[in-house]
Design a protein around this motif. Sequence first.
Motif, short mmCIF file in Angstrom:
data_model
loop_
_atom_site.label_atom_id
_atom_site.label_comp_id
_atom_site.label_asym_id
_atom_site.label_seq_id
_atom_site.Cartn_x
_atom_site.Cartn_y
_atom_site.Cartn_z
N LEU A 243 25.90 48.37 97.31
CA LEU A 243 26.63 48.28 98.56
C LEU A 243 25.71 47.81 99.68
O LEU A 243 24.49 47.87 99.56
N GLY A 244 26.30 47.38 100.76
CA GLY A 244 25.53 47.00 101.93
C GLY A 244 25.56 48.09 102.98
O GLY A 244 26.52 48.86 103.06
N ASP A 245 24.49 48.16 103.79
CA ASP A 245 24.48 49.20 104.83
C ASP A 245 25.55 48.94 105.88
O ASP A 245 26.16 49.87 106.41
N GLY A 246 25.83 47.68 106.18
CA GLY A 246 26.93 47.37 107.09
C GLY A 246 28.28 47.74 106.50
O GLY A 246 29.20 48.16 107.21
N GLU A 247 28.40 47.60 105.18
CA GLU A 247 29.65 47.93 104.49
C GLU A 247 29.98 49.42 104.63
O GLU A 247 31.15 49.80 104.55
N ASP A 280 26.70 39.57 111.69
CA ASP A 280 26.34 38.94 112.96
C ASP A 280 25.01 39.40 113.53
O ASP A 280 24.43 38.72 114.38
N GLY A 281 24.55 40.59 113.14
CA GLY A 281 23.32 41.11 113.74
C GLY A 281 22.96 42.45 113.15
O GLY A 281 23.41 42.79 112.05
N PRO A 282 22.19 43.25 113.87
CA PRO A 282 21.74 44.54 113.31
C PRO A 282 22.89 45.49 113.06
O PRO A 282 23.90 45.49 113.76
N VAL A 283 22.73 46.35 112.03
CA VAL A 283 23.70 47.40 111.77
C VAL A 283 23.59 48.48 112.83
O VAL A 283 24.57 48.92 113.43
N ARG A 284 22.39 48.96 113.06
CA ARG A 284 22.13 49.96 114.09
C ARG A 284 20.89 49.53 114.87
O ARG A 284 19.79 50.06 114.66
N GLY A 285 21.02 48.56 115.74
CA GLY A 285 19.86 48.03 116.45
C GLY A 285 19.07 49.10 117.19
O GLY A 285 17.85 49.12 117.17
N ASN A 286 19.77 50.00 117.85
CA ASN A 286 19.10 51.04 118.63
C ASN A 286 18.89 52.33 117.84
O ASN A 286 18.35 53.30 118.38
N GLY A 287 19.35 52.36 116.60
CA GLY A 287 19.24 53.56 115.80
C GLY A 287 18.56 53.30 114.48
O GLY A 287 17.82 52.33 114.31
N LYS A 288 18.84 54.19 113.50
CA LYS A 288 18.23 54.06 112.18
C LYS A 288 19.31 54.36 111.15
O LYS A 288 19.66 55.52 110.91
N VAL A 289 19.83 53.30 110.55
CA VAL A 289 20.97 53.48 109.67
C VAL A 289 20.62 54.28 108.42
O VAL A 289 21.45 55.02 107.89
N GLN A 338 13.67 44.80 112.37
CA GLN A 338 14.18 43.47 112.06
C GLN A 338 13.30 42.41 112.73
O GLN A 338 12.98 41.38 112.12
N THR A 339 12.87 42.69 113.95
CA THR A 339 11.97 41.76 114.64
C THR A 339 10.64 41.64 113.92
O THR A 339 10.09 40.54 113.78
N TYR A 340 10.11 42.77 113.46
CA TYR A 340 8.84 42.72 112.71
C TYR A 340 8.96 41.82 111.48
O TYR A 340 7.98 41.19 111.07
N ALA A 341 10.16 41.79 110.86
CA ALA A 341 10.36 40.96 109.67
C ALA A 341 10.28 39.47 109.97
O ALA A 341 10.12 38.65 109.06
N THR A 342 10.38 39.12 111.25
CA THR A 342 10.37 37.70 111.62
C THR A 342 9.10 37.29 112.36
O THR A 342 8.93 36.11 112.67
N GLU A 343 8.21 38.26 112.64
CA GLU A 343 7.03 37.97 113.45
C GLU A 343 5.76 37.86 112.61
O GLU A 343 5.78 38.06 111.39
N SER A 344 4.65 37.61 113.27
CA SER A 344 3.35 37.43 112.61
C SER A 344 2.67 38.77 112.41
O SER A 344 3.05 39.80 112.99
N GLY A 345 1.61 38.75 111.58
CA GLY A 345 0.82 39.95 111.39
C GLY A 345 0.16 40.41 112.67
O GLY A 345 0.04 41.61 112.93
N ALA A 346 -0.26 39.46 113.51
CA ALA A 346 -0.89 39.81 114.79
C ALA A 346 0.11 40.53 115.69
O ALA A 346 -0.24 41.50 116.38
N TYR A 347 1.34 40.08 115.68
CA TYR A 347 2.37 40.74 116.50
C TYR A 347 2.59 42.17 116.03
O TYR A 347 2.68 43.10 116.85
N ILE A 348 2.65 42.35 114.71
CA ILE A 348 2.85 43.71 114.17
C ILE A 348 1.66 44.60 114.51
O ILE A 348 1.82 45.77 114.86
N ARG A 349 0.45 44.04 114.41
CA ARG A 349 -0.75 44.82 114.76
C ARG A 349 -0.67 45.30 116.22
O ARG A 349 -0.93 46.46 116.53
N ASP A 350 -0.26 44.38 117.10
CA ASP A 350 -0.24 44.72 118.52
C ASP A 350 0.90 45.66 118.89
O ASP A 350 0.74 46.55 119.73
#
Length: 910
Positions: A243-247, A280-289, A338-350
């Motif tokens: 199943l999907g978390d959005g589902e 369309d976007g995050p399931v729980r952008g401000n939360g933790k599904v 979700q943002t971390y999944a699209t950014e660089s290692g340096a961004y995650i470090r910072d």
Amino acid sequence: MASGSDRNPIIIGGLPSQVPDFDPEETQEWLDSLDAAVDERGRERARYLMLRLIERAREKRVAVPEMRSTDYVNTIPTRAEPFFPGNEEIERKILNATRWNAAVMVSRAQRPGIGVGGHIATFASSASLYDVGFNHFFRGKDEGDGGDQVFFQGHASPGIYARAFLLDRLSEDNLDAFRQEKSKAPHGLSSYPHPRLMPDFWEFPTVSMGLGPIGAIYQARMNRYMHARGIADTSKSHVWAFLGDGEMDEPESLGQLTIAAREGLDNLTFVVNCNLQRLDGPVRGNGKVIQELESVFRGAGWNVIKLIWDRSWDPLLAQDRDGILVNRMNTTPDGQFQTYATESGAYIRDHFFGDDQRLRAMVEGMTDDQILHLGRGGHDHKKIYAAFKAAVEHTGQPTVILAKTVKGWTLGPNFEGRNATHQMKKLTVDDLKGFRDRLHLPISDKELESGAPPYYHPGRDSEEIQYMHDRRLGLGGYVPTRVVRAKPLALPEDKTYASVKKGSGQQSIATTMAFVRLLKDLMRDKELGKRFVLIAPDEYRTFGMDSFFPSAKIYNPLGQQYESVDRELLLAYKESPTGQMLHDGISEAGCTASLIAAGSAYATHGEPLIPVYVFYSMFGFQRTGDQFWQMSDQLARGFVLGATAGRTTLTGEGLQHADGHSQLLASTNPGCVAYDPAFGFEIAHIVQDGLRRMYGPDSEDVFYYLTVYNEPIQHPAEPENVDAEGILKGVYRFSEGVSGSIPAQIMASGVAVPWAVEAQKILAEEWDVKADVWSATSWNELRREAVACEEYNLLHPEEEQRVPYVTRKLAGAQGPFVAVSDWMRSVPDQIARWVPGTYQSLGADGFGFADTRGAARRFFHIDAQSIVVGVLTELAREGKVDRSVLKQAIDRYQLLDVSAADPGAAGGDA
């Protein structure tokens, strides 16, 4: 009574606060120990000690309340992970080939002139979950049983096709015919899992979101039911639902979790692919599904396994003595992950590690690339294997695995974790090159730059393909596979139907009760009786089926552990582990899921069951219509009874119980054979034919829908030389006019046939009209056959033109035709174009309401007197009677005065 301050509030949530303290000194010692741990070692250490105590309490079977959620880490600690029995290097190569072919298949389906679409991001995120299942867990059907039942997530179908291609179950022609089922026949592949479209491949239709979860729950329950009743050995079968978390936002996804826990369905595992994204976007952008779902499932009584981080996090978590890393994991919202999944290692470090010196110190020795590749648990074969193994070995509870992944994983930076990734279907040449490099596939740039990208197959003799075949051989065959092993049933003799065909004599009974009487006789059949599965949503008594309680009994795996309040009565409420009746409570969705699981048992387990689902008519096709489509798609068979049918037969209940349209809704389902019978003998012929069509030698993939009523009437005996063909095809002449000189025809269905007969009498006695009454047992089937004739004629202009059955049947009838039913006019209007003469319909259009039956029928102008005026109106239009008689008739019968109508029969819930 003690005041609030005098009470001893031991626990705020989960246990009563009034629990007495029998040893306050010992209690204080425990509290002092906790205080000391906090003061000397810190809150995190004290928290850890508390969690270990709770864990030990569970091991000792001490009843303590469940925690709603745990830390945002893997449930299974690294030290407890089992040995991984597979060859991870080979499995990784297999998975890479599968990923490539799935993406290329969808991309090629977007080629110019085709453009049929497809989805690749969902499978990209869940590919590892499926791969571990295929290689180590999913049982096939080669051992002669039903194997495992796997509900594949609909949008992941390209990956399932891609794997089947590697196993030579599908060809390149098949992959290139994805979503081109007719134009590329016989190679076409359905967009999603559709057993009706691919009956040898898919078992369960799942893309209508939310129906997969509820279907899986009731499939697991049906497995237990069949085993308990000795119909099939399902002890080895495990039900998997991907199943999907959005589902999980769909009400049906979570609405029936408690039944799985209540009945201890440890043969069921949900795998929720938590890639944190909807369409369309995050399931729980401000939360933790994941945390939210953990709370929901734990609260419902499920075993929860969280699979969040891959093995690259293990060394970091081992350093986390202060709990600072776990705290960061706990407090980071999904939108940021979700943002971390699209950014660089340096961004995650910072941004993830950077604002706390202790966190930054943990990764000082790591490069940005190493930080970038700190992965999620749903992509780690060893972690997945540990979770799956723990799930199938857990007893007493169903299990949910909450697996964290990245949507579009491995597809490259333009796809991974992007909000639009669900709609992205085509990879550019640069995307393909990067994707190829990441998967380490031997495909040249030239092949990617010239035309459509190629599929990849390592060769039939390669170690990867041999490994795949060996694993499936060891697990009992290929999955998914749908096999029909069931043999035709020995059907009852004609005499079984004799008692219902005799009519009701002087007794008035509803058609619902006529059906129940027939069902009793059928269940006495030595061969067929045990295969009936009775299903109702807490309404057996309403339908007069409480008479089955003592003999068939209500299925409950725990039996009846109490003395029933009505135990001394003849029709006492009885539950049994081997009960035949499914009482799913006030849940039409649950009942329909049971219906589907039972109705497809002939294929799932090779043992045909005959489900009989009886419900308030309004709450069937209207409330659970999507599931009836699922039933049709799953090729399920059985009888569906819309009881208390019609817009005016249950008028005391009011608008929401007044069904005047379910026959119309049923007509939209090609797998549904719908009837609206008037009398017991009609029901007998319809049920007998239904058993033949669904369970006889030349079985068909249909299900029967009968609308039956709660209004008591006297049922006539079956006429001599009854027109059985007409009953089954949809119309026959029930009563021929015997007096009068002006011919006319009245067509009626269901409860309206007695009104038509009364109108026939009035027309003859008061207006010199000789009217025949036709019982239209199925407006829907008449239309369906007529449409088939017209389609044939359209495509075969040089052949003899076919004439619809309704046209041929009514060909010799004179006069105008007036149709009447307790349905909206659109139901009988379905056949208007094929009736050979002037045609008019009367119906219950509009909202229902609470009143007497007579008043409601007068309001809708469908009672006997209204039928009389309807016939006279059509005769006047044809010049056969003077128009002046119309006003006379309206005044005589007071058609404009609802209160002037005979109230009609009262009561009669069944």
